[in-house]
Design a protein around this motif. Structure first.
Motif, PDB file in Angstrom:
ATOM      1  N   PHE A 151      41.658  19.151 -22.035  1.00 62.11           N
ATOM      2  CA  PHE A 151      40.356  19.722 -21.685  1.00 62.11           C
ATOM      3  C   PHE A 151      39.639  19.729 -23.138  1.00 62.11           C
ATOM      4  O   PHE A 151      40.358  20.289 -24.171  1.00 62.11           O
ATOM      5  CB  PHE A 151      40.449  21.164 -21.210  1.00 62.11           C
ATOM      6  N   MET A 171      44.209  22.708 -19.642  1.00 65.54           N
ATOM      7  CA  MET A 171      44.759  22.468 -18.556  1.00 65.54           C
ATOM      8  C   MET A 171      45.209  23.279 -17.381  1.00 65.54           C
ATOM      9  O   MET A 171      45.126  22.954 -16.170  1.00 65.54           O
ATOM     10  CB  MET A 171      46.130  21.856 -19.034  1.00 65.54           C
ATOM     11  N   LEU A 222      46.209  13.924 -17.338  1.00 60.40           N
ATOM     12  CA  LEU A 222      44.676  13.627 -17.740  1.00 60.40           C
ATOM     13  C   LEU A 222      44.457  13.965 -19.098  1.00 60.40           C
ATOM     14  O   LEU A 222      45.341  14.332 -19.761  1.00 60.40           O
ATOM     15  CB  LEU A 222      44.134  14.869 -16.715  1.00 60.40           C
ATOM     16  N   VAL A 234      48.178  16.799 -13.662  1.00 52.41           N
ATOM     17  CA  VAL A 234      47.242  17.137 -14.474  1.00 52.41           C
ATOM     18  C   VAL A 234      47.478  16.861 -15.785  1.00 52.41           C
ATOM     19  O   VAL A 234      46.797  16.921 -16.942  1.00 52.41           O
ATOM     20  CB  VAL A 234      46.858  18.733 -14.245  1.00 52.41           C
ATOM     21  N   TYR A 263      42.042  23.208 -15.201  1.00 56.24           N
ATOM     22  CA  TYR A 263      42.292  22.218 -14.118  1.00 56.24           C
ATOM     23  C   TYR A 263      43.092  22.600 -12.962  1.00 56.24           C
ATOM     24  O   TYR A 263      42.630  22.581 -11.649  1.00 56.24           O
ATOM     25  CB  TYR A 263      42.811  20.941 -14.726  1.00 56.24           C
ATOM     26  N   PHE A 318      35.738  20.407 -10.824  1.00 50.24           N
ATOM     27  CA  PHE A 318      36.854  19.798 -11.390  1.00 50.24           C
ATOM     28  C   PHE A 318      36.307  18.471 -12.238  1.00 50.24           C
ATOM     29  O   PHE A 318      36.678  18.311 -13.460  1.00 50.24           O
ATOM     30  CB  PHE A 318      38.016  19.273 -10.417  1.00 50.24           C
ATOM     31  N   THR A 358      41.418  25.104 -10.695  1.00 45.81           N
ATOM     32  CA  THR A 358      40.278  24.408  -9.960  1.00 45.81           C
ATOM     33  C   THR A 358      41.036  23.923  -8.848  1.00 45.81           C
ATOM     34  O   THR A 358      40.783  23.985  -7.602  1.00 45.81           O
ATOM     35  CB  THR A 358      39.658  23.469 -10.709  1.00 45.81           C
ATOM     36  N   LEU A 359      42.135  23.213  -8.932  1.00 43.36           N
ATOM     37  CA  LEU A 359      43.261  22.798  -7.760  1.00 43.36           C
ATOM     38  C   LEU A 359      43.474  23.622  -6.840  1.00 43.36           C
ATOM     39  O   LEU A 359      43.611  23.570  -5.673  1.00 43.36           O
ATOM     40  CB  LEU A 359      44.168  21.875  -8.332  1.00 43.36           C
ATOM     41  N   LEU A 377      34.591  19.515 -15.279  1.00 41.91           N
ATOM     42  CA  LEU A 377      35.340  20.015 -16.318  1.00 41.91           C
ATOM     43  C   LEU A 377      35.943  18.798 -17.189  1.00 41.91           C
ATOM     44  O   LEU A 377      36.229  18.754 -18.282  1.00 41.91           O
ATOM     45  CB  LEU A 377      36.500  20.820 -15.704  1.00 41.91           C
ATOM     46  N   ILE A 378      36.386  17.894 -16.344  1.00 42.04           N
ATOM     47  CA  ILE A 378      37.082  16.648 -16.991  1.00 42.04           C
ATOM     48  C   ILE A 378      35.911  16.077 -18.102  1.00 42.04           C
ATOM     49  O   ILE A 378      36.520  15.536 -19.164  1.00 42.04           O
ATOM     50  CB  ILE A 378      37.447  15.529 -15.923  1.00 42.04           C
TER      51      ILE A 378
END
Lengths: 199, 116
Positions: free
Chosen positions: A111, B1, A108, A105, B4, B41, B7-8, B44-45
């Protein structure tokens, strides 16, 4: 905004824990519905009203289908047998997955700042190219129309599969049906069919 | 972050339910939860801070819209995925009802024992 999403996500996780661990199947299904509707609210907050509407409709259908599955049994409460191997192995998976997910993550885009290499093009040219005011619709039905065709195929296949599985009775003599029943039925066969129909 | 990551966590909940629970309906609920987690997810990205929904209004300048809108591509893909999830769920429940008709139980280990 972010803190609201955080609260909503924690609420979802609590709902999913209840859905997983409760002993009554019906309340488990309803807790699953709680998670689904919170997902719909999250979509609404994230600037995706189309998906929020779809999620609400699909969520209601999921609840109806799942309640249909649970209502067939008389006693909806279940007794659990503790399976050590499954629990231990899944907990190990839990840990490993979350460690790797934490590492992944980080790489990535953060957000709130998506990398929009393709979508920027869509946003700028969707109106001239397709004439649709809703960019999501123009992507689904125009830019990526083949994707939607594939979706329709998958949906059709799964629904046909469900119908075939749920059908009450199959054909009795397949070989006879393949060779003989080509054209006109005899009187007896018509009577049989009628009887079957009445049943 | 952290969003994320949470969500995982939701995704892993679903996988745990899928592996550790014996009841078939519980397993199906685990799959549904996995579905929700992955859809959320992906959306959200694609979120842009203070973004507007990717729908054009009449008196909206094009350049400003292109600079402020959220990512429309993940939304299109998720819209597809939600509907497919419903179809797959219907198939799963159909198989589950047939199993109940044949074995009179939802318990996976009991069905295993009755086989053959």
């Amino acid at each position: 905004m972010e803190s609201f999403l955080l609260i909503l996500l924690i609420f979802m996780i609590v709902g999913s824990i209840i859905a997983i661990e409760t002993k009554n199947l019906l309340s488990s299904v309803i807790s699953c519905g709680v998670v689904g509707f919170s997902v719909s609210i999250a979509f609404l907050m994230l600037g995706a009203p189309d998906i929020a509407i779809t999620q609400v409709v699909v969520e209601i259908l999921i609840l109806v289908v799942l309640i249909r599955a649970t209502i067939t049994i008389d006693n909806t409460s279940i007794e659990e047998h503790w399976d050590t191997f499954a629990v231990v192995s899944s907990l190990i998976f839990f840990g490993l997955f979350l460690v790797f997910a934490f590492l992944a993550v980080k790489d990535l885009p953060p957000f709130g700042e998506p990398s929009m290499r393709v979508s920027q093009q869509y946003l700028e040219t969707a109106l001239q190219k397709t004439g649709a005011a809703n960019v999501v619709t123009s992507i689904i039905l125009d830019f990526r129309g083949y994707d939607t065709l594939g979706e329709a195929t998958v949906l059709f296949t799964s629904i046909v599969g469900a119908f075939v599985i749920l059908r009450r009775r199959g054909r009795k003599q397949r070989s006879a049906a393949d060779t003989e029943k080509v054209g006109i039925l005899t009187e007896e066969e018509i009577k049989e069919e009628y009887e079957e129909f009445r049943e | 972050m952290i969003l994320y990551f949470l969500t995982l966590v939701l995704f892993v909940m679903g996988v745990y339910c899928l592996i550790a629970k014996k009841n078939i309906v519980k397993k199906i609920i685990g799959l549904v939860i996995i579905d929700y987690a992955i859809n959320l997810f992906i959306i959200l990205i694609g979120y842009r801070r203070d973004g507007v929904a990717p729908i054009l209004f009449k008196d909206m300048p094009m350049e400003e819209f292109a600079r402020h809108s959220v990512d429309p591509l993940p939304q299109a893909l998720v819209l597809t995925s939600i509907v497919i999830g419903l179809g797959v769920l219907a198939l799963q429940v159909a198989i589950c009802l047939r199993l109940y008709e044949k074995y009179k139980t939802f318990n996976m280990s009991e069905i295993n024992r009755l086989k053959g």
